[in-house]
Design an enzyme around this catalytic site. Structure first.
Site, PDB file in Angstrom:
ATOM      1  N   LYS A  22       0.583 -49.054  22.057  1.00  0.00           N
ATOM      2  CA  LYS A  22      -0.502 -50.041  21.909  1.00  0.00           C
ATOM      3  C   LYS A  22      -0.757 -50.777  23.228  1.00  0.00           C
ATOM      4  O   LYS A  22      -1.889 -50.864  23.688  1.00  0.00           O
ATOM      5  CB  LYS A  22      -0.139 -51.059  20.824  1.00  0.00           C
ATOM      6  CG  LYS A  22      -1.104 -52.242  20.770  1.00  0.00           C
ATOM      7  CD  LYS A  22      -0.741 -53.238  19.689  1.00  0.00           C
ATOM      8  CE  LYS A  22       0.247 -54.297  20.096  1.00  0.00           C
ATOM      9  NZ  LYS A  22      -0.291 -55.369  20.947  1.00  0.00           N
ATOM     10  N   ASN A  23       0.307 -51.319  23.813  1.00  0.00           N
ATOM     11  CA  ASN A  23       0.091 -52.166  24.994  1.00  0.00           C
ATOM     12  C   ASN A  23      -0.358 -51.367  26.211  1.00  0.00           C
ATOM     13  O   ASN A  23      -0.977 -51.927  27.115  1.00  0.00           O
ATOM     14  CB  ASN A  23       1.347 -52.976  25.310  1.00  0.00           C
ATOM     15  CG  ASN A  23       1.548 -54.110  24.314  1.00  0.00           C
ATOM     16  OD1 ASN A  23       0.677 -54.373  23.492  1.00  0.00           O
ATOM     17  ND2 ASN A  23       2.692 -54.784  24.389  1.00  0.00           N
ATOM     18  N   CYS A 123      -1.807 -69.042  20.424  1.00  0.00           N
ATOM     19  CA  CYS A 123      -1.638 -67.952  19.469  1.00  0.00           C
ATOM     20  C   CYS A 123      -0.319 -68.162  18.758  1.00  0.00           C
ATOM     21  O   CYS A 123       0.429 -69.082  19.075  1.00  0.00           O
ATOM     22  CB  CYS A 123      -1.691 -66.594  20.150  1.00  0.00           C
ATOM     23  SG  CYS A 123      -0.157 -66.130  20.878  1.00  0.00           S
ATOM     24  N   ARG A 128       0.613 -69.512  25.607  1.00  0.00           N
ATOM     25  CA  ARG A 128       0.050 -68.377  26.341  1.00  0.00           C
ATOM     26  C   ARG A 128      -1.158 -68.704  27.219  1.00  0.00           C
ATOM     27  O   ARG A 128      -2.293 -68.297  26.932  1.00  0.00           O
ATOM     28  CB  ARG A 128      -0.280 -67.239  25.369  1.00  0.00           C
ATOM     29  CG  ARG A 128       0.961 -66.712  24.692  1.00  0.00           C
ATOM     30  CD  ARG A 128       0.680 -65.551  23.803  1.00  0.00           C
ATOM     31  NE  ARG A 128       0.822 -64.266  24.470  1.00  0.00           N
ATOM     32  CZ  ARG A 128       0.832 -63.114  23.818  1.00  0.00           C
ATOM     33  NH1 ARG A 128       0.686 -63.070  22.522  1.00  0.00           N
ATOM     34  NH2 ARG A 128       0.963 -61.988  24.469  1.00  0.00           N
ATOM     35  N   ASP A 313       9.376 -58.243  22.665  1.00  0.00           N
ATOM     36  CA  ASP A 313       8.723 -57.572  21.538  1.00  0.00           C
ATOM     37  C   ASP A 313       9.715 -56.867  20.606  1.00  0.00           C
ATOM     38  O   ASP A 313       9.310 -56.311  19.584  1.00  0.00           O
ATOM     39  CB  ASP A 313       7.677 -56.564  22.047  1.00  0.00           C
ATOM     40  CG  ASP A 313       6.405 -57.248  22.543  1.00  0.00           C
ATOM     41  OD1 ASP A 313       6.272 -58.479  22.358  1.00  0.00           O
ATOM     42  OD2 ASP A 313       5.548 -56.554  23.122  1.00  0.00           O
ATOM     43  N   ARG A 405      -2.279 -53.950  13.350  1.00  0.00           N
ATOM     44  CA  ARG A 405      -2.630 -54.127  14.755  1.00  0.00           C
ATOM     45  C   ARG A 405      -1.750 -53.260  15.648  1.00  0.00           C
ATOM     46  O   ARG A 405      -2.168 -52.906  16.764  1.00  0.00           O
ATOM     47  CB  ARG A 405      -2.466 -55.588  15.177  1.00  0.00           C
ATOM     48  CG  ARG A 405      -3.541 -56.530  14.644  1.00  0.00           C
ATOM     49  CD  ARG A 405      -3.384 -57.897  15.246  1.00  0.00           C
ATOM     50  NE  ARG A 405      -3.042 -57.766  16.652  1.00  0.00           N
ATOM     51  CZ  ARG A 405      -2.083 -58.439  17.289  1.00  0.00           C
ATOM     52  NH1 ARG A 405      -1.367 -59.321  16.655  1.00  0.00           N
ATOM     53  NH2 ARG A 405      -1.842 -58.235  18.557  1.00  0.00           N
TER      54      ARG A 405
HETATM   55  C1  UD1 Z   1       2.276 -58.685  27.112  1.00  0.00           C
HETATM   56  C2  UD1 Z   1       2.302 -57.853  25.854  1.00  0.00           C
HETATM   57  C3  UD1 Z   1       3.139 -58.533  24.775  1.00  0.00           C
HETATM   58  C4  UD1 Z   1       4.520 -58.866  25.316  1.00  0.00           C
HETATM   59  C5  UD1 Z   1       4.436 -59.626  26.638  1.00  0.00           C
HETATM   60  C6  UD1 Z   1       5.766 -59.858  27.304  1.00  0.00           C
HETATM   61  C7  UD1 Z   1       0.166 -56.710  25.851  1.00  0.00           C
HETATM   62  C8  UD1 Z   1      -1.181 -56.552  25.220  1.00  0.00           C
HETATM   63  N1  UD1 Z   1       0.952 -57.672  25.362  1.00  0.00           N
HETATM   64  O1  UD1 Z   1       1.640 -59.917  26.790  1.00  0.00           O
HETATM   65  O2  UD1 Z   1       3.250 -57.650  23.667  1.00  0.00           O
HETATM   66  O3  UD1 Z   1       5.205 -59.663  24.387  1.00  0.00           O
HETATM   67  O4  UD1 Z   1       3.608 -58.895  27.564  1.00  0.00           O
HETATM   68  O5  UD1 Z   1       6.409 -58.653  27.524  1.00  0.00           O
HETATM   69  O6  UD1 Z   1       0.540 -55.953  26.708  1.00  0.00           O
HETATM   70  N2  UD1 Z   1       2.085 -66.784  31.296  1.00  0.00           N
HETATM   71  C9  UD1 Z   1       1.612 -67.912  31.947  1.00  0.00           C
HETATM   72  N3  UD1 Z   1       0.385 -67.832  32.554  1.00  0.00           N
HETATM   73  C10 UD1 Z   1      -0.381 -66.703  32.535  1.00  0.00           C
HETATM   74  C11 UD1 Z   1       0.127 -65.564  31.864  1.00  0.00           C
HETATM   75  C12 UD1 Z   1       1.367 -65.631  31.248  1.00  0.00           C
HETATM   76  O7  UD1 Z   1       2.254 -68.932  32.000  1.00  0.00           O
HETATM   77  O8  UD1 Z   1      -1.470 -66.700  33.119  1.00  0.00           O
HETATM   78  C13 UD1 Z   1       3.410 -66.844  30.621  1.00  0.00           C
HETATM   79  C14 UD1 Z   1       3.310 -66.608  29.112  1.00  0.00           C
HETATM   80  O9  UD1 Z   1       2.990 -67.783  28.421  1.00  0.00           O
HETATM   81  C15 UD1 Z   1       4.688 -66.102  28.803  1.00  0.00           C
HETATM   82  C16 UD1 Z   1       5.059 -65.299  30.055  1.00  0.00           C
HETATM   83  O10 UD1 Z   1       4.191 -65.774  31.085  1.00  0.00           O
HETATM   84  O11 UD1 Z   1       5.583 -67.168  28.675  1.00  0.00           O
HETATM   85  C17 UD1 Z   1       4.902 -63.807  29.926  1.00  0.00           C
HETATM   86  O12 UD1 Z   1       3.638 -63.490  29.401  1.00  0.00           O
HETATM   87  P1  UD1 Z   1       2.875 -62.143  29.783  1.00  0.00           P
HETATM   88  O13 UD1 Z   1       3.838 -61.197  30.409  1.00  0.00           O
HETATM   89  O14 UD1 Z   1       1.649 -62.482  30.526  1.00  0.00           O
HETATM   90  O15 UD1 Z   1       2.480 -61.593  28.358  1.00  0.00           O
HETATM   91  P2  UD1 Z   1       1.130 -60.876  27.939  1.00  0.00           P
HETATM   92  O16 UD1 Z   1       0.604 -60.069  29.070  1.00  0.00           O
HETATM   93  O17 UD1 Z   1       0.234 -61.873  27.308  1.00  0.00           O
END
Ligand code: UD1
Length: 427
Positions: A22-23, A123, A128, A313, A405
């Site tokens: 999925k990701n 969320c 996030r 995850d 999903r």
């Molecule tokens: C992706 C995955 C999700 C997985 C996560 C961590 C997808 C669609 N989703 O989510 O399944 O759980 O990686 O492996 O691929 N953060 C910030 N600022 C930002 C972005 C992130 O502070 O601009 C923080 C987030 O709140 C979190 C951490 O960084 O605490 C990691 O998040 P991130 O790796 O970005 O997760 P996603 O890409 O949203």
């Protein structure tokens, strides 16, 4: 609304074909925005999120065509063609349902010079924010405005220019957006402290197949030499390591043995190490992995962290497995601040779990008891399915749309290996 009914207590044995990830799918699909030629994605899973992403891309002017099933009859091939970008706006009603919609920001900006994306908001698993995505694009020259719940990114006259992006913390999504923007920027971009998740490598390999020049794959420093244009490509989505890990937990928690066809060891080291430490037997096959329970589950001490460490995850699914372990486990969640929503539901099934800040103390119990339960996110829902597979009596998992999903034909795959599981529709 559909529910899943499970009558637990049957060991699962047999073979489950693992679907495309999925990701990975959700970051490969927006690559279609980077070229006016055809991108063909093979092994795409049939999932609600993939459909939602397709609809979003359709609104942006990408024409899509889905070809039938392949292999084990599940996955499909999608061709995507963005001859022109018809709109550069990702609206609220789509982004709020699927946070990954933010992944159109980088490619839209790179190809069309602007992108307007609704802010995803909070969320179920935490706050996030998207500040890291925005800082990365600013480092390539983009101007960012925030207004009325939307973020608008605009490239300077002449397009994005390469630059150095140094992430203060590791973010999968921000690394993906940065990579997709940098491939069409003028000059060289260096992404420091990049996420190393296998889905990032899948994205980089797809971009390379489209003509991009990227160095440092699998490392935390990616160097991208921008190109004027990318071309079409055919690319096969990697197998889903989280789906595979979830079914490995199903084998363990039911005292069974499952062959996870297509699962790839190189993307699952920390998950497989956790299964072995918990007493499971793990056998690497030519095209898959076999996981078998071997006596009582042993307790673990595990902390989630970015790849190659143990993935957030998989935290909920391991917690269900450890709820029945022979001793006390300690799980620590370091990525998301609110990712224990499954704990009260597991407790209702008889688990003994105490949350202390970012950690959870899981005292193994002798058995779980079926109950009506529901969860507010995808992996938490899967943890309840796992608990239901092992529990005495009947478990009803509500809000099945979360599972849809991210798990392709969950109840079909599980019943084929011996689970007593069915989907019931209320209407
Ligand atoms: C992706 C995955 C999700 C997985 C996560 C961590 C997808 C669609 N989703 O989510 O399944 O759980 O990686 O492996 O691929 N953060 C910030 N600022 C930002 C972005 C992130 O502070 O601009 C923080 C987030 O709140 C979190 C951490 O960084 O605490 C990691 O998040 P991130 O790796 O970005 O997760 P996603 O890409 O949203």
């Amino acid at each position: 609304m559909d529910r899943i009914i499970i009558r637990g207590g049957r060991p699962l044995n047999g073979r489950i074909a693992i679907s495309g990830a999925k990701n990975a799918a959700l970051t490969l699909m927006p690559c279609a925005l980077l070229t006016d030629e055809i991108l063909e994605l093979q092994n795409l899973p049939r999932l609600a999120d993939v459909d939602s992403f397709m609809h979003l891309l359709n609104q942006l002017g990408v024409s899509t065509m889905v070809k039938g099933a392949k292999g084990d009859g599940f996955s499909r091939t999608m061709t995507l063609k963005a001859s022109d970008i018809a709109s550069t706006v990702a609206p609220y009603d789509i982004v709020r349902k699927m946070r990954a919609s933010i992944l159109v920001l980088g490619p839209l900006l790179a190809r069309a010079g602007e992108a307007t994306v609704s802010l995803p908001g909070g969320c179920a698993i935490g706050n996030r924010p998207i500040d890291l995505h925005l800082k990365a694009l600013q480092a390539l020259g983009a101007e960012i405005e925030l207004a009325a719940g939307y973020v608008k990114a605009t490239a300077p006259e002449g397009g994005l220019t390469g630059g150095t992006i140094s992430f203060p913390t590791v973010s999968v999504g921000a690394t993906e957006n940065a990579l997709m923007a940098a491939v069409l920027a003028r000059g060289t971009t260096v992404i420091e402290n990049a996420a190393r998740e296998p889905e990032i490598t899948d994205l980089a390999q797809c971009l390379i197949a489209m003509g991009a020049e990227i160095e440092g794959l699998r490392s935390d420093t990616l160097t991208i030499h921008g190109k004027d244009r990318l071309h079409g490509a055919a690319y096969q989505v990697m197998p889903d390591r989280i789906e595979a890990g979830s079914y490995a937990c199903a084998a363990m928690i039911t005292g069974g043995a499952l062959e996870l066809a297509n699962a790839r060891e190189d993307s699952m080291h920390a998950i497989l190490a956790g299964l072995k430490d918990a007493g499971g037997e793990v056998e690497i096959l030519d095209n898959g992995i076999r996981v078998s329970a071997n006596g009582a589950t042993r307790p673990l001490s595990l902390s989630t962290a970015p790849f190659p460490a143990f993935p957030t995850d998989m935290q909920a699914q391991f917690m269900s497995m450890l709820a029945l372990a022979d001793g006390t486990s300690l799980l620590t969640e370091t990525i998301f601040e609110n990712r224990y929503m499954h704990v009260p539901e597991l407790s209702r099934m008889g688990a003994d779990i105490e949350v202390r800040g970012r950690s959870a103390v899981v005292r193994g119990v002798d058995h779980l008891v079926g109950a009506p339960v529901m969860a507010t996110d995808l992996r938490a829902s899967m943890s309840l399915v796992l608990a239901g597979l092992a529990a005495r009596g009947e478990t009803q998992v509500n809000r099945v749309y979360h599972l849809d999903r991210g798990y392709e034909r969950l109840e079909e795959k599980l019943s084929a290996v011996g689970a007593d599981i069915e989907r019931v529709s209320d209407g």
